[in-house]
Design a protein around this motif. Structure first.
Motif, PDB file in Angstrom:
ATOM      1  N   THR A  72       7.299  71.393  17.339  1.00  0.00           N
ATOM      2  CA  THR A  72       8.708  71.766  17.257  1.00  0.00           C
ATOM      3  C   THR A  72       8.983  72.884  18.241  1.00  0.00           C
ATOM      4  N   TRP A  73       9.991  72.677  19.105  1.00  0.00           N
ATOM      5  CA  TRP A  73      10.410  73.681  20.078  1.00  0.00           C
ATOM      6  C   TRP A  73      11.448  74.568  19.396  1.00  0.00           C
ATOM      7  N   LEU A  74      11.036  75.757  18.987  1.00  0.00           N
ATOM      8  CA  LEU A  74      11.876  76.627  18.171  1.00  0.00           C
ATOM      9  C   LEU A  74      13.096  77.150  18.918  1.00  0.00           C
ATOM     10  N   ASN A  75      12.989  77.346  20.220  1.00  0.00           N
ATOM     11  CA  ASN A  75      14.150  77.849  20.960  1.00  0.00           C
ATOM     12  C   ASN A  75      14.883  76.726  21.715  1.00  0.00           C
ATOM     13  N   ARG A  76      14.673  75.509  21.284  1.00  0.00           N
ATOM     14  CA  ARG A  76      15.413  74.352  21.810  1.00  0.00           C
ATOM     15  C   ARG A  76      16.082  73.628  20.645  1.00  0.00           C
ATOM     16  N   ASN A  77      16.725  74.406  19.790  1.00  0.00           N
ATOM     17  CA  ASN A  77      17.434  73.875  18.620  1.00  0.00           C
ATOM     18  C   ASN A  77      16.532  73.065  17.700  1.00  0.00           C
ATOM     19  N   GLY A  78      15.252  73.429  17.641  1.00  0.00           N
ATOM     20  CA  GLY A  78      14.332  72.761  16.727  1.00  0.00           C
ATOM     21  C   GLY A  78      13.944  71.352  17.145  1.00  0.00           C
ATOM     22  N   ALA A  79      14.120  71.035  18.440  1.00  0.00           N
ATOM     23  CA  ALA A  79      13.720  69.706  18.920  1.00  0.00           C
ATOM     24  C   ALA A  79      12.245  69.489  18.578  1.00  0.00           C
ATOM     25  N   ALA A  80      11.931  68.317  18.054  1.00  0.00           N
ATOM     26  CA  ALA A  80      10.559  68.043  17.617  1.00  0.00           C
ATOM     27  C   ALA A  80      10.069  66.735  18.220  1.00  0.00           C
ATOM     28  N   VAL A  81       8.765  66.665  18.404  1.00  0.00           N
ATOM     29  CA  VAL A  81       8.124  65.460  18.894  1.00  0.00           C
ATOM     30  C   VAL A  81       6.856  65.236  18.062  1.00  0.00           C
ATOM     31  N   SER A  82       6.559  63.983  17.787  1.00  0.00           N
ATOM     32  CA  SER A  82       5.329  63.627  17.075  1.00  0.00           C
ATOM     33  C   SER A  82       4.275  63.242  18.093  1.00  0.00           C
TER      34      SER A  82
END
Length: 160
Positions: free
Chosen positions: A136-146
């Motif tokens: 999860t990219w915390l400073n990218r609006n919580g964008a997440a990848v599996s």
């Protein structure tokens, strides 16, 4: 007055009961003699030191890909990212891990990155369960990848 006669009798009765199983606060506890207690402590990977509490970096260190087929690709956009205790390397970006801390569901890391001539600071959360990671990219609006863990390169190579 009968109450005062009872106190010495109680003290004498407690002493007569024998030695207590609890050690006094000034005495060290008896050693635990089990196979688990006698096993040597696990050795952290080189460069880890004591900054990794809990289950440790073995949960996130390795090669990770959004698609398991990408694990065989050493270059290009469809290749795995490589995470160590000090680096976070991906396609066209390279990050140093500035700090890392354990959180309830994994680890949060502060990264200093360089990509395509630009520098940035990033924050990521790495939550691993088995061979799967939710990044999860915390400073990218919580964008997440599996992501899936790639096998070790020697394990992925075909037998000769």
């Amino acid at each position: 007055m009968t109450q005062h006669r009872f106190v010495p009798f109680l003290a004498l009765a407690l002493v007569a009961c024998g030695r207590s199983e609890t050690n006094p606060p000034t005495d060290p506890a008896a050693p635990i003699n089990t196979a688990e207690a006698e096993a040597p402590a696990p050795t952290p990977p080189p460069g880890v030191g004591s900054i990794m509490p809990g289950s440790g970096p073995q949960t996130f260190v390795g090669r990770w890909a959004a698609n398991v087929r990408w694990c065989a690709n050493p270059r290009g956009a469809e290749r795995p990212i490589e995470i160590s205790t000090t680096r976070f390397e991906g396609y066209e970006n390279s990050c140093g891990i500035l700090s890392i801390s354990q959180v309830a569901d994994g680890y949060e890391a502060a990264l200093a990155c360089a990509a395509e001539g630009q520098t940035s600071n990033e924050r990521v959360r790495m939550a691993v369960q088995g061979d799967a990671m939710r990044l999860t990219w915390l400073n990218r609006n919580g964008a997440a990848v599996s992501l899936v863990r790639c096998p070790a390169p020697e394990a992925a190579a075909p037998a000769s």
